[in-house]
Structures are given as structure tokens and as C-alpha cells.
Design an enzyme around this catalytic site. Structure first.
Site, short mmCIF file in Angstrom:
data_model
loop_
_atom_site.label_atom_id
_atom_site.label_comp_id
_atom_site.label_asym_id
_atom_site.label_seq_id
_atom_site.Cartn_x
_atom_site.Cartn_y
_atom_site.Cartn_z
N CYS A 163 3.28 -3.09 4.20
CA CYS A 163 2.46 -2.00 4.67
C CYS A 163 3.00 -1.46 5.63
CB CYS A 163 0.93 -2.41 4.97
SG CYS A 163 0.44 -3.78 6.03
N ASP A 216 0.61 -1.18 0.09
CA ASP A 216 0.08 0.12 0.09
C ASP A 216 0.88 1.11 -0.08
OD1 ASP A 216 0.90 0.26 2.45
OD2 ASP A 216 -1.01 0.17 3.69
N HIS A 273 10.92 -23.53 9.11
CA HIS A 273 9.87 -24.18 9.99
C HIS A 273 8.45 -24.18 9.30
CE1 HIS A 273 12.27 -24.51 14.18
NE2 HIS A 273 12.86 -24.96 12.97
N HIS A 276 8.26 -30.64 10.24
CA HIS A 276 7.54 -29.34 9.93
C HIS A 276 6.66 -29.61 8.65
CE1 HIS A 276 9.92 -27.40 12.63
NE2 HIS A 276 10.95 -27.77 12.33
N THR A 317 2.35 -2.00 9.25
CA THR A 317 2.73 -2.92 10.12
C THR A 317 3.26 -4.25 9.63
OG1 THR A 317 0.56 -3.51 10.34
CG2 THR A 317 1.43 -1.65 11.86
C1 RB5 Z 1 -2.04 2.77 6.58
O1 RB5 Z 1 -2.12 3.61 7.10
C2 RB5 Z 1 -1.86 1.37 7.51
O2 RB5 Z 1 -2.88 1.05 8.19
C3 RB5 Z 1 -1.44 0.02 6.65
O3 RB5 Z 1 -0.26 0.58 5.90
C4 RB5 Z 1 -1.32 -1.09 7.47
O4 RB5 Z 1 0.00 -0.93 8.54
C5 RB5 Z 1 -2.26 -1.85 7.90
O5 RB5 Z 1 -2.26 -3.05 8.39
#
Ligand code: RB5
Length: 149
Positions: free
Chosen positions: A70, A13, A103, A138, A72
Site C-alpha cells: 500500500c 490497494d 531474525h 530467534h 506506506t
Molecule cells: C491510501 O491513500 C493509503 O492510505 C494507503 O495506501 C496506505 O498507505 C495505508 O496505510
């Protein structure tokens, strides 16, 4: 093990866009080939719109492995892991990357672009593509992940 003629799926994203471009630019010089599923700028988008097509290509076997990003890594990993043959691993350090391959036979590395540097991401991706699945006990465990579906 990574083969240099192998196509790799990559997608992100807006939060992962800059890191995606960094990885493509650096790794193409090392012989990696990418199918880029977008996004193409830092304009705000919904990660699922880019990750569903990428995950489908891995689910049906037309591409073997991928990189998704993305902020996180959670949103992209949750989306990709909806598909039976996808095993997307959220990876933030070298040991986690190694174990995700050894694994879990992860076929997608999910990177948290807001929590690691581009240089760290490059190291993690190289490690992901150079670490083999151990098999053995595994194999059975990985099989059971999707047995219920
Ligand atoms: C975008 O702001 C953020 O929510 C996205 O990149 C991601 O971290 C979502 O899981």
C-alpha cells in the site's frame, strides 16, 4: 528458501497496484508463481478488503509466503498481522529485509509503494525469498510473538 514451484500470495490497494503489476510481470519471467488477491486497478479501494483474504490463506497454511503493498505499507501490515500465523514485515531497504527473514522469520513482505521505486521493490522481494531464517535464539522469540493469542 524460495522454491520455484511455490505459490506466492500478492495483494495491494490502489496505491500499490502499479508496483504489484510490475513485480508480477518481472518475477513471473524468473519462475515465480502468484495468486493475485487484487486490487485490479488504480481505483480507490480499502486495503483491508484485499489483505484479509490473503492473510487468511497464509494463516491456514494454504500459501506459505506473500507480498503486500500500500502507500506506506502500514495499513496492509497492520491488517495481515491480525492473524496468528502471519508475520508481515514492513521493509524499505535491503538490511531490513534480510533481518526480517533471519531474525523474525517474516512470511509476508510489506512494501511502501509511495516511498520506494519499482526497481528497489524488485530487489527487496528477491532478497526476501532468498534469505533463510536463522533459528536458534530467534526461534524462541518468534514463538513468543503469538504465545499470548
Ligand atoms: C491510501 O491513500 C493509503 O492510505 C494507503 O495506501 C496506505 O498507505 C495505508 O496505510
Amino acid at each position: 528458501m524460495f522454491a520455484f514451484n511455490q505459490m506466492i500470495a500478492i495483494g495491494s490497494d490502489h496505491a500499490g497496484f502499479e508496483m504489484k503489476e510490475y513485480l508480477v510481470n518481472n518475477l513471473e519471467k524468473e519462475g515465480y508463481h502468484f495468486q493475485d488477491f487484487g486490487t485490479d486497478s488504480e481505483e480507490s479501494v480499502d486495503y483491508a478488503d484485499y489483505i484479509h483474504p490473503l492473510a487468511k490463506s497464509i494463516d491456514k497454511g494454504s500459501i506459505e509466503k506473500g507480498i503486500i503493498l500500500c502507500g506506506t505499507a502500514n495499513g496492509v501490515a497492520m491488517t495481515a498481522n491480525k492473524y496468528r500465523n502471519v508475520r508481515a514485515a514492513v521493509c524499505w531497504n535491503e538490511q531490513v529485509v534480510i533481518l526480517s527473514r533471519q531474525h523474525n522469520d517474516a512470511n509476508i513482505i510489506a512494501l511502501p509503494a509511495r516511498f520506494i521505486s519499482c526497481e528497489e521493490a524488485l530487489t527487496l522481494v528477491r532478497l526476501f525469498f532468498s534469505t533463510n531464517f536463522e533459528g536458534g535464539r530467534h526461534e524462541r522469540r518468534v514463538q513468543k510473538i503469538s504465545d499470548i493469542l
